[in-house]
Design an enzyme around this catalytic site. Structure first.
Site, PDB file in Angstrom:
ATOM      1  N   ARG A  62      36.366   8.210  28.681  1.00  0.00           N
ATOM      2  CA  ARG A  62      34.922   8.421  28.484  1.00  0.00           C
ATOM      3  C   ARG A  62      34.423   9.744  29.069  1.00  0.00           C
ATOM      4  NH1 ARG A  62      36.117   3.226  28.316  1.00  0.00           N
ATOM      5  NH2 ARG A  62      37.592   3.995  29.827  1.00  0.00           N
ATOM      6  N   THR A  63      34.718   9.991  30.345  1.00  0.00           N
ATOM      7  CA  THR A  63      34.111  11.137  31.032  1.00  0.00           C
ATOM      8  C   THR A  63      34.586  12.448  30.408  1.00  0.00           C
ATOM      9  OG1 THR A  63      34.193   9.783  33.018  1.00  0.00           O
ATOM     10  CG2 THR A  63      33.661  12.109  33.320  1.00  0.00           C
ATOM     11  N   LYS A  90      54.407  21.791  38.819  1.00  0.00           N
ATOM     12  CA  LYS A  90      55.433  22.662  39.433  1.00  0.00           C
ATOM     13  C   LYS A  90      55.108  22.943  40.889  1.00  0.00           C
ATOM     14  CE  LYS A  90      55.506  25.090  35.038  1.00  0.00           C
ATOM     15  NZ  LYS A  90      54.981  26.330  34.454  1.00  0.00           N
ATOM     16  N   ARG A 112      37.971  16.351  37.761  1.00  0.00           N
ATOM     17  CA  ARG A 112      38.271  14.984  38.264  1.00  0.00           C
ATOM     18  C   ARG A 112      39.548  15.089  39.074  1.00  0.00           C
ATOM     19  NH1 ARG A 112      38.322   9.336  35.014  1.00  0.00           N
ATOM     20  NH2 ARG A 112      36.097   9.670  35.387  1.00  0.00           N
ATOM     21  N   HIS A 140      30.959   9.655  41.598  1.00  0.00           N
ATOM     22  CA  HIS A 140      31.107   9.916  40.159  1.00  0.00           C
ATOM     23  C   HIS A 140      29.666  10.116  39.657  1.00  0.00           C
ATOM     24  CE1 HIS A 140      32.375   9.929  36.113  1.00  0.00           C
ATOM     25  NE2 HIS A 140      33.130   8.845  36.066  1.00  0.00           N
TER      26      HIS A 140
HETATM   27  N1   CP Z   1      33.714   5.477  33.485  1.00  0.00           N
HETATM   28  C1   CP Z   1      34.730   6.353  33.522  1.00  0.00           C
HETATM   29  O1   CP Z   1      34.796   7.244  34.397  1.00  0.00           O
HETATM   30  O2   CP Z   1      35.639   6.188  32.516  1.00  0.00           O
HETATM   31  P1   CP Z   1      36.889   7.143  32.290  1.00  0.00           P
HETATM   32  O3   CP Z   1      37.815   6.944  33.463  1.00  0.00           O
HETATM   33  O4   CP Z   1      37.502   6.709  30.981  1.00  0.00           O
HETATM   34  O5   CP Z   1      36.392   8.552  32.255  1.00  0.00           O
END
Ligand code: CP
Length: 310
Positions: A62-63, A90, A112, A140
């Site tokens: 999603r993100t 590496k 991320r 998040h």
């Molecule tokens: N909600 C969320 O962060 O989903 P993803 O891990 O798929 O990005």
């Protein structure tokens, strides 16, 4: 919103750094952008000529996709790097990776990482705006914002609502951003889960820890279920997933304790049958796919606002 308000943030590192006015401004901007995704031609020239890099060291559906969709809908040039296909495999450090990416002059880096604090560290090494797409167990922020947008869309407000957050709070960066965001906007947040998955000092973030599932969910406006993070359960903090489902899973009966129009939410991905039963996830009060739709609008707003401060 206070008169003379302006959005002053160069980076989006966490909800913790955002005031109630900032959150309101981001949500209002996102609401105005939402209709772009409903047009036959889903593209505006707002970020034409800007370079956006998605730097994902952990898996995401999603993100990552919604940041990419958001950037493309605003005509930015987007590039994706994942840990498995980068020189991190590496042994290149995050800082060396960041410095090399910075040498290509991106405007925004979305990161991320499993290390809590990685986006903050990155922001000290690059000229680009940095957006946290999830760092370890810390925050998040874009998920917290899309959750607030979804609730405001359905309830018309955030203040005075009861938000129940159920599950693995300890490992959940979503829970931390949600608790910070919803309480800042005047909601009351009640949490419940196995005591091994409830961190100490949650009250300092403004949440009330409940000793029973019923206490948390009773008369709630929103029931937010969290994913059991199998990848972060290194210590045996749970007897078994079967027992978790029995005592903490949100079934139709549990959902009935909330207000009749109480929303069912989940940040995804869902462990169906563990933290959330399929008939509730797919039921009439579920707004889980609205969360995903709003994720694009919130991320368009964040890209737009940080570029405004570049
Ligand atoms: N909600 C969320 O962060 O989903 P993803 O891990 O798929 O990005």
């Amino acid at each position: 919103m206070a008169t003379g308000y302006f959005f002053s943030h160069r980076h989006i590192l966490g909800i913790d750094h955002l005031s109630a006015d900032d959150i309101d401004h981001i949500l209002t901007t996102a609401e105005s952008f939402k209709e772009i995704s409903a047009r036959p031609i889903k593209k505006v020239p707002t970020l034409r000529g800007n370079t956006i890099i998605n730097l994902f060291f952990e898996p995401s559906t999603r993100t990552r996709l919604s940041f990419e969709v958001a950037a493309k809908r605003m005509s930015a040039d987007t590039f994706n790097i994942s840990a498995s296909t980068s020189s991190a495999t590496k042994g290149e450090t995050l800082i060396d990776t960041a410095l090399n990416i910075a040498a290509m002059h991106p405007d925004i880096i979305i990161i991320r990482h499993s290390f809590s604090g990685a986006p903050h560290m990155l922001s000290g090494y690059v000229d680009a705006a940095v957006i946290n797409a999830g760092d370890g167990t810390h925050e998040h922020p874009s998920q917290g914002l899309l959750d607030m947008m979804t609730v405001r869309e359905h309830k018309g407000r955030l203040d005075g609502l009861k938000i129940a957050i159920i599950g693995d709070i300890l490992h959940s960066r979503v829970a931390h951003s949600d608790i910070l965001g919803f309480t800042r906007m005047g909601s009351q947040v009640f949490v419940h889960g196995p005591s091994t998955l409830i961190p100490p000092d949650l009250d300092k973030l403004g949440a009330t820890v409940c000793t029973s599932l019923k206490e948390a969910v009773q008369d709630a406006d929103v029931v937010m279920t969290l994913r059991i993070q199998k990848e972060r359960q290194n210590d045996p903090l749970l007897p078994s997933f079967r027992e978790y489902a029995l005592y903490y899973g949100v079934t139709r009966e549990v959902a009935s304790w909330a207000k009749p129009d109480g929303l069912i939410m989940h940040p995804g991905p869902i462990n169906r049958g563990i933290e959330l039963m399929p008939d509730v996830a797919d039921g009439p009060r579920s707004v889980i796919l609205d969360q995903v739709t709003n994720g694009v609008a919130v991320r368009m707003a964040l890209l737009y606002l940080v570029m405004g401060n570049s």
